[in-house]
Design a protein around this motif. Structure first.
Motif, PDB file in Angstrom:
ATOM      1  N   GLU A   1       0.825  -1.209   0.000  1.00  0.00           N
ATOM      2  CA  GLU A   1       0.000   0.000   0.000  1.00  0.00           C
ATOM      3  C   GLU A   1       0.861   1.263   0.000  1.00  0.00           C
ATOM      4  N   TRP A   2       0.445   2.221  -0.827  1.00  0.00           N
ATOM      5  CA  TRP A   2       1.081   3.537  -0.832  1.00  0.00           C
ATOM      6  C   TRP A   2       0.372   4.397   0.218  1.00  0.00           C
ATOM      7  N   THR A   3       1.095   4.744   1.244  1.00  0.00           N
ATOM      8  CA  THR A   3       0.527   5.381   2.432  1.00  0.00           C
ATOM      9  C   THR A   3      -0.259   6.655   2.115  1.00  0.00           C
ATOM     10  N   TYR A   4       0.313   7.530   1.329  1.00  0.00           N
ATOM     11  CA  TYR A   4      -0.282   8.856   1.155  1.00  0.00           C
ATOM     12  C   TYR A   4      -1.426   8.854   0.150  1.00  0.00           C
ATOM     13  N   THR A   5      -1.415   7.915  -0.793  1.00  0.00           N
ATOM     14  CA  THR A   5      -2.579   7.762  -1.669  1.00  0.00           C
ATOM     15  C   THR A   5      -3.774   7.310  -0.842  1.00  0.00           C
ATOM     16  N   HIS A   6      -3.518   6.393   0.084  1.00  0.00           N
ATOM     17  CA  HIS A   6      -4.597   5.926   0.964  1.00  0.00           C
ATOM     18  C   HIS A   6      -5.105   7.035   1.873  1.00  0.00           C
ATOM     19  N   LEU A   7      -4.211   7.802   2.448  1.00  0.00           N
ATOM     20  CA  LEU A   7      -4.611   8.808   3.434  1.00  0.00           C
ATOM     21  C   LEU A   7      -5.225  10.057   2.816  1.00  0.00           C
ATOM     22  N   GLY A   8      -4.750  10.443   1.638  1.00  0.00           N
ATOM     23  CA  GLY A   8      -5.224  11.716   1.089  1.00  0.00           C
ATOM     24  C   GLY A   8      -5.378  11.785  -0.411  1.00  0.00           C
ATOM     25  N   GLY A   9      -5.242  10.655  -1.099  1.00  0.00           N
ATOM     26  CA  GLY A   9      -5.405  10.676  -2.548  1.00  0.00           C
ATOM     27  C   GLY A   9      -4.244  11.360  -3.251  1.00  0.00           C
ATOM     28  N   LYS A  10      -4.484  11.768  -4.491  1.00  0.00           N
ATOM     29  CA  LYS A  10      -3.405  12.286  -5.321  1.00  0.00           C
ATOM     30  C   LYS A  10      -2.807  13.588  -4.780  1.00  0.00           C
ATOM     31  N   ILE A  11      -3.621  14.406  -4.122  1.00  0.00           N
ATOM     32  CA  ILE A  11      -3.099  15.684  -3.618  1.00  0.00           C
ATOM     33  C   ILE A  11      -2.011  15.438  -2.575  1.00  0.00           C
ATOM     34  N   LEU A  12      -2.304  14.575  -1.611  1.00  0.00           N
ATOM     35  CA  LEU A  12      -1.311  14.273  -0.583  1.00  0.00           C
ATOM     36  C   LEU A  12      -0.138  13.508  -1.181  1.00  0.00           C
ATOM     37  N   LEU A  13      -0.420  12.605  -2.111  1.00  0.00           N
ATOM     38  CA  LEU A  13       0.634  11.819  -2.749  1.00  0.00           C
ATOM     39  C   LEU A  13       1.671  12.722  -3.408  1.00  0.00           C
ATOM     40  N   PHE A  14       1.205  13.662  -4.229  1.00  0.00           N
ATOM     41  CA  PHE A  14       2.138  14.532  -4.938  1.00  0.00           C
ATOM     42  C   PHE A  14       2.762  15.575  -4.024  1.00  0.00           C
ATOM     43  N   ALA A  15       2.029  15.980  -2.995  1.00  0.00           N
ATOM     44  CA  ALA A  15       2.591  16.939  -2.047  1.00  0.00           C
ATOM     45  C   ALA A  15       3.785  16.324  -1.317  1.00  0.00           C
ATOM     46  N   VAL A  16       3.598  15.112  -0.810  1.00  0.00           N
ATOM     47  CA  VAL A  16       4.683  14.449  -0.086  1.00  0.00           C
ATOM     48  C   VAL A  16       5.810  14.067  -1.042  1.00  0.00           C
ATOM     49  N   GLY A  17       5.420  13.506  -2.212  1.00  0.00           N
ATOM     50  CA  GLY A  17       6.439  13.119  -3.179  1.00  0.00           C
ATOM     51  C   GLY A  17       7.250  14.314  -3.658  1.00  0.00           C
ATOM     52  N   GLY A  18       6.566  15.413  -3.957  1.00  0.00           N
ATOM     53  CA  GLY A  18       7.264  16.614  -4.404  1.00  0.00           C
ATOM     54  C   GLY A  18       8.161  17.183  -3.328  1.00  0.00           C
ATOM     55  N   TYR A  19       7.641  17.212  -2.094  1.00  0.00           N
ATOM     56  CA  TYR A  19       8.427  17.704  -0.958  1.00  0.00           C
ATOM     57  C   TYR A  19       9.696  16.868  -0.799  1.00  0.00           C
TER      58      TYR A  19
END
Length: 417
Positions: A165-183
């Motif tokens: 499981e991808w943690t941030y996709t589960h917790l917040g969808g694409k917005i959180l995924l790209f925010a964390v990944g970009g950060y």
């Protein structure tokens, strides 16, 4: 002959094999469950699929191969740790007098982090896999021979394994995924550049500020380390039992309706370990490369049939670095027209599918997919369940795949259709 001319009540027949596909996926999810690469559950799924293939194929084989299942996505843990160490060494350098600058160690560590990201995740090279434990995964291959001399071959393929499981996709969808990944990526880049400036002593007056800003990168590095939940494997109903069982459904369609092409061999490949870096499809092509090149062969990857409005031909893959065969793209484009759709060309913007591995090894390939490139909330999360499938999308993609098959049998591989 067009696909819709192959049987009476073609639309009803496609719906029947769609129901078969959905039903079999539900069985696998219920009775076997999540299937991480190299696990016993993945092997059990392969054995089950092989039994289904035996009802419609002339030859069925389960082939094994070795891999390091945890290596591919472990870059997130490694890179997070390397960036943290980079910051630590950059700060130690400020307080400890040594004959050399520890900032150069910081440079080396942060550069190594970016190298791992590029080699393992973006290019799918087995760069540091030798450092991780080995396991056995499998490919299941079903072959339906030509009635006469085989003069060409078409392979339909999906992958059996499911992902962690991808943690941030589960917790917040694409917005959180790209925010964390970009950060995280920006943090890696900043630590590298700032460490170079500190080590080279380019602007001594700016060094304290550069170090302070590095502290802002620490949360990004820690967040990257938790990008993947290695303790949880998702069900993977859409990604990618839909592609796998649709490949089997194509073979059953041919068998049940007594259709055998005179000069076209049809293959269903249930690949293993796609989520661990496309290792299964790569193993299959390398093992069979001489056979695959004896006669013209095309590979049609079937991937995640879930989002109807996102059905597309992936003309570029592996983060856009691999150009898929334009002739095969054109073939599927024509098949889409026969199925009543003007399929757009798209790209795998981040990541890759099995089609990219096959294309890179010299076999003309393309991927047909139906997934919101967002990515959607279910992607690599516990939301990818049998209850979250869309039979309408499976049905349309199966129709496109069947049309691809019949066009290829009649016309072969051409520059345009």
């Amino acid at each position: 002959m067009k696909a819709n001319e192959s049987v009476k009540n073609y639309a009803s027949s496609v719906r029947m094999y769609t129901n078969y596909t959905v039903r079999e996926i539900k069985k696998i999810c219920k009775n076997i469950g999540p299937r991480i690469a190299g696990s016993e559950q993945e092997h059990e799924a392969h054995k089950y699929i092989a039994e289904e293939m035996k009802t419609c194929c002339d030859k069925v084989d389960i082939e094994e191969f070795k891999l390091s299942p945890e290596a591919f996505m472990s870059w997130v843990r490694i890179d997070g740790a390397l960036v943290l160490l980079s910051v630590i060494f950059a700060w130690i350098n400020n307080f400890v007098e040594l004959p050399f600058s520890l900032a150069w160690v910081s440079v080396a560590l942060s550069a190594l982090a970016l190298l791992f990201l590029f080699c393992e995740f973006l290019m799918y090279w087995e760069f540091y896999d030798f450092l991780f434990p080995k396991a056995i995964s499998h490919n299941t291959i079903g072959v339906r021979r030509a009635g006469g001399e085989a003069k060409q071959r078409i392979i339909f393929s999906g992958h059996v394994d499911s992902s962690h499981e991808w943690t941030y996709t589960h917790l917040g969808g694409k917005i959180l995924l790209f925010a964390v990944g970009g950060y995280g990526v920006v943090s890696m880049l900043y630590v590298l550049v700032s460490s170079i400036l500190i080590a080279a002593d380019v602007a001594p007056g700016a060094t304290p500020t550069l170090r302070i800003i590095q502290l802002v990168c620490i949360p990004g590095a820690i967040a990257v380390m938790f990008f993947v939940n290695f303790r949880r494997t998702v069900e993977g109903a859409n990604d990618n039992l839909t592609g796998t069982m649709s490949s089997v459904a194509i073979m059953k369609y041919l068998e049940d309706n007594g259709i055998r092409f005179e000069n076209t061999e049809v293959v269903a490949l249930a690949a293993g370990s796609e989520e661990s870096g496309l290792r299964g499809s790569r193993s299959y092509v390398k093992r069979h490369i001489d056979e695959l090149k004896e006669i013209p062969t095309v590979f049609i990857g079937l991937e995640t049939f879930r989002d109807y409005d996102s059905i597309a031909i992936y003309a570029r893959d592996m983060t856009g670095t691999v150009k898929m065969d334009s002739r095969v793209c054109s073939l599927v484009k024509k098949a889409g027209e026969y199925a009543g759709m003007d399929l757009p060309y798209s790209s795998v913007y981040i990541g890759a599918s099995d089609g990219a591995a096959v294309q890179k090894l010299g076999i003309p390939a393309v991927t047909l997919a139906a997934m919101d490139p967002g990515p959607p909330r279910y992607y690599h999360t516990r939301g990818d369940t049998a209850e979250n499938m869309n039979p309408k999308t499976v049905e349309k993609c199966l129709d496109i795949a069947l049309n691809t098959l019949f066009i290829y049998d009649e016309e072969g591989l051409k520059d345009s259709y």
